[in-house]
Structures are given as C-alpha cells and as structure tokens.
Write a protein that holds these residues in place. Structure first.
Motif, short mmCIF file in Angstrom:
data_model
loop_
_atom_site.label_atom_id
_atom_site.label_comp_id
_atom_site.label_asym_id
_atom_site.label_seq_id
_atom_site.Cartn_x
_atom_site.Cartn_y
_atom_site.Cartn_z
N GLN A 2 49.47 23.92 69.46
CA GLN A 2 50.03 22.59 69.64
C GLN A 2 49.70 21.72 68.43
O GLN A 2 48.54 21.57 68.05
CB GLN A 2 49.46 21.94 70.91
CG GLN A 2 49.78 22.69 72.18
CD GLN A 2 51.27 22.73 72.47
OE1 GLN A 2 51.96 21.72 72.31
NE2 GLN A 2 51.76 23.87 72.90
N ILE A 3 50.73 21.12 67.82
CA ILE A 3 50.51 20.32 66.62
C ILE A 3 50.87 18.85 66.82
O ILE A 3 50.73 18.05 65.89
CB ILE A 3 51.32 20.88 65.42
CG1 ILE A 3 52.82 20.86 65.74
CG2 ILE A 3 50.84 22.27 65.05
CD1 ILE A 3 53.69 21.25 64.54
N TRP A 79 55.28 25.13 65.36
CA TRP A 79 54.48 24.98 64.14
C TRP A 79 54.93 25.92 63.04
O TRP A 79 54.87 25.58 61.86
CB TRP A 79 52.99 25.17 64.45
CG TRP A 79 52.60 26.54 64.88
CD1 TRP A 79 52.63 27.05 66.14
CD2 TRP A 79 52.09 27.59 64.06
NE1 TRP A 79 52.18 28.35 66.15
CE2 TRP A 79 51.83 28.71 64.90
CE3 TRP A 79 51.81 27.70 62.69
CZ2 TRP A 79 51.32 29.91 64.40
CZ3 TRP A 79 51.30 28.89 62.21
CH2 TRP A 79 51.07 29.98 63.06
N LEU A 80 55.45 27.10 63.40
CA LEU A 80 55.94 28.02 62.38
C LEU A 80 57.19 27.45 61.70
O LEU A 80 57.35 27.55 60.48
CB LEU A 80 56.26 29.38 62.99
CG LEU A 80 55.09 30.36 63.10
CD1 LEU A 80 55.52 31.62 63.84
CD2 LEU A 80 54.54 30.71 61.73
N ASP A 81 58.08 26.84 62.50
CA ASP A 81 59.28 26.22 61.93
C ASP A 81 58.92 25.00 61.09
O ASP A 81 59.59 24.70 60.11
CB ASP A 81 60.25 25.84 63.04
CG ASP A 81 60.90 27.06 63.69
OD1 ASP A 81 61.03 28.10 63.00
OD2 ASP A 81 61.29 26.98 64.86
N VAL A 82 57.87 24.30 61.48
CA VAL A 82 57.40 23.16 60.69
C VAL A 82 56.91 23.65 59.32
O VAL A 82 57.25 23.07 58.28
CB VAL A 82 56.29 22.39 61.43
CG1 VAL A 82 55.58 21.41 60.48
CG2 VAL A 82 56.86 21.65 62.62
N LEU A 83 56.12 24.72 59.32
CA LEU A 83 55.65 25.28 58.05
C LEU A 83 56.82 25.74 57.18
O LEU A 83 56.83 25.54 55.96
CB LEU A 83 54.70 26.45 58.31
CG LEU A 83 53.27 26.12 58.71
CD1 LEU A 83 52.50 27.39 59.02
CD2 LEU A 83 52.56 25.34 57.60
N GLU A 84 57.81 26.36 57.82
CA GLU A 84 58.99 26.81 57.07
C GLU A 84 59.73 25.62 56.46
O GLU A 84 60.20 25.69 55.33
CB GLU A 84 59.93 27.60 57.98
CG GLU A 84 61.17 28.11 57.25
CD GLU A 84 62.15 28.78 58.19
OE1 GLU A 84 63.25 29.14 57.72
OE2 GLU A 84 61.84 28.94 59.38
N MET A 85 59.84 24.52 57.20
CA MET A 85 60.53 23.34 56.70
C MET A 85 59.78 22.74 55.51
O MET A 85 60.40 22.31 54.52
CB MET A 85 60.65 22.30 57.81
CG MET A 85 61.53 21.12 57.46
SD MET A 85 63.28 21.54 57.28
CE MET A 85 63.72 21.82 58.99
N GLU A 90 59.99 22.12 49.69
CA GLU A 90 58.94 21.80 48.72
C GLU A 90 58.38 20.40 48.97
O GLU A 90 58.27 19.57 48.07
CB GLU A 90 59.46 21.92 47.29
CG GLU A 90 59.93 23.34 46.95
CD GLU A 90 60.40 23.49 45.52
OE1 GLU A 90 60.48 22.47 44.81
OE2 GLU A 90 60.67 24.62 45.11
N ALA A 91 58.05 20.15 50.23
CA ALA A 91 57.56 18.84 50.66
C ALA A 91 56.15 18.95 51.19
O ALA A 91 55.71 20.02 51.61
CB ALA A 91 58.48 18.27 51.74
N ASN A 92 55.42 17.84 51.17
CA ASN A 92 54.11 17.82 51.81
C ASN A 92 54.05 16.80 52.94
O ASN A 92 52.99 16.49 53.46
CB ASN A 92 52.99 17.57 50.79
CG ASN A 92 53.13 16.24 50.07
OD1 ASN A 92 53.88 15.36 50.47
ND2 ASN A 92 52.40 16.10 48.97
N ILE A 112 48.66 20.39 58.96
CA ILE A 112 49.25 21.55 59.63
C ILE A 112 48.63 22.85 59.10
O ILE A 112 48.31 23.76 59.87
CB ILE A 112 50.78 21.57 59.47
CG1 ILE A 112 51.39 20.27 59.99
CG2 ILE A 112 51.37 22.77 60.19
CD1 ILE A 112 51.06 19.95 61.43
N VAL A 113 48.46 22.93 57.79
CA VAL A 113 47.83 24.12 57.20
C VAL A 113 46.39 24.24 57.69
O VAL A 113 45.90 25.35 57.96
CB VAL A 113 47.88 24.06 55.66
CG1 VAL A 113 47.01 25.15 55.05
CG2 VAL A 113 49.31 24.21 55.18
N GLY A 114 45.71 23.11 57.85
CA GLY A 114 44.33 23.13 58.36
C GLY A 114 44.25 23.74 59.74
O GLY A 114 43.35 24.52 60.04
N MET A 115 45.24 23.42 60.60
CA MET A 115 45.28 24.02 61.93
C MET A 115 45.59 25.51 61.85
O MET A 115 45.03 26.31 62.59
CB MET A 115 46.34 23.31 62.78
CG MET A 115 46.00 21.89 63.16
SD MET A 115 47.17 21.22 64.38
CE MET A 115 46.77 22.20 65.82
#
Length: 218
Positions: A2-3, A79-85, A90-92, A112-115
């Motif tokens: 959960q994010i 969360w996987l789709d968020v990482l893909e987006m 090329e956004a942070n 998100i990467v931290g989680m």
C-alpha cells in the motif's frame, strides 16, 4: 504493498492563468522534475524542469500550454504501475488525480523506491539469479515450479530486459547455493545470465576444457 500513505499534499499546483514567476522559483528551490498545472481547478498537464531556461517570469503559463506533458496516476494505481510511470516519463514526481480530474497530491519517487527497498525482495537473505529465454517460451509459473522443485523459495521475479524476442528475468531466491536451481533452468533451455560464483556448471566446463587442452597438447 500500500502506497497511499505516501501521498504528498505540500507541493504546489499552479493555475494556467498565473505567471511563470512562482514556477521558476519552485524549480530553483527544489529538485523536482515536474510540477502540475490546472485550468479552473482541473488537471491540465505538467511543466518540466527541463524547460526552465525558456521560462520568463512575466510570461503566462498559458504560453506553454502545448509544451506540457500529460502523465498522472490515480489513488488506485498499483505501486508497480507507479514505478513504471516514473521510469517511462523520466520523472521524480507524479500527480495523483481523482475521478473528477482534480489533483489530490503527488507521489515522490524517493518515497516509493524507499518502500520498494523495504520489501522482502531486497531485505530477505537470498541470492540473485538472472535467466533468459525466448519470449514465446517463458512462463512465470514454470519459473516458480523450477525454483520450488529444488526446495528453494522464490522471493521475487522481475522482467528486467526485453530485446530481440528474448526476455531476461531477475530472480531473488531464498537459497544459499544456486547450483541445483541453475542446473534445472539449463535443462529447461534457460540461459544463465548471472548467478552465484559457485555455479558448478562453469567450474565443470572449465575443468573439461583444461583436460581437452592437455589432451590435444600431448
């Protein structure tokens, strides 16, 4: 995973009728790649920090309407789709929209990467094995079956490369010795791209080549 508790509401959103003065200040004072723009409260798009050199304080945001990017996620995006987006654009930073196209907040890539790093894929003890096979032949269920048939645990699997009809999968396996798992993958026609240095196949191959070289030199 959960994010939703990572949603940030302290980052500003700008109206298209405003001048670029505050947008310029925002980019100069932060390390964010984008910022969201609205029109009458509804999401319009994103201005990119890459365009900062073109911004003039007295110009209206409106003048950059057709330069805006238009990516976003919703609260229900996985969360996987968020990482893909994040990666694809090329956004942070990512704006989060509700069903009425109203911005409810942002996701920060670092959060998100931290989680993600806190997941068992990274934290559980185990070993990394990278395998590849033709895209028409691979199956995640088969991969899991191969790992588990060798009394090992599959902690995670990701497709990390897709090129020329070859798919490359990175596995995190809860096992001290990958030799038996690697051997089984080879029997199923997978290529071992990367594995533990104790891979007995490579050692056996080296011994056989050394023996052949000695035999030929007799």
């Amino acid at each position: 995973m959960q994010i939703q508790n990572q949603i940030i509401t302290t980052i500003p959103v700008f109206e298209v009728a405003e001048t670029l003065k505050d947008v310029i200040q925002f980019f100069e004072e932060t390390t964010y790649s984008h910022v969201a723009i609205t029109e009458n409260g509804s999401y319009l798009g994103l201005l990119s920090e890459n365009d900062l050199a073109c911004f003039e304080p007295d110009k209206k945001i409106e003048e950059f309407r057709f330069e805006m990017e238009s990516f976003f996620v919703t609260k229900d995006t996985s969360w996987l789709d968020v990482l893909e987006m994040f990666s694809r654009n090329e956004a942070n930073i990512l704006p989060i929209l509700d069903e009425n196209q109203v911005i409810t907040g942002y996701y920060d890539l670092e959060d998100i990467v931290g989680m993600f790093i806190d997941t068992p894929f990274f934290k559980e003890p185990g070993a990394i094995l990278v395998i590849s096979i033709g895209i028409k032949d691979y199956s995640f269920s088969e991969i899991a079956q191969i790992v588990e048939s060798n009394n090992a645990r599959l902690l995670g699997a990701f497709i990390t490369k897709l090129e020329n009809d070859i798919v490359e999968i990175t596995l995190k396996i809860g096992a001290q010795n990958l030799n038996e798992v690697a051997q089984t993958f080879r029997r199923y026609n997978y290529t071992i791209v990367f594995g533990n240095s104790d891979d007995q196949f490579l050692e056996d191959l080296k011994k056989r080549s050394d023996y052949l070289e000695k035999y030929l030199n007799v």
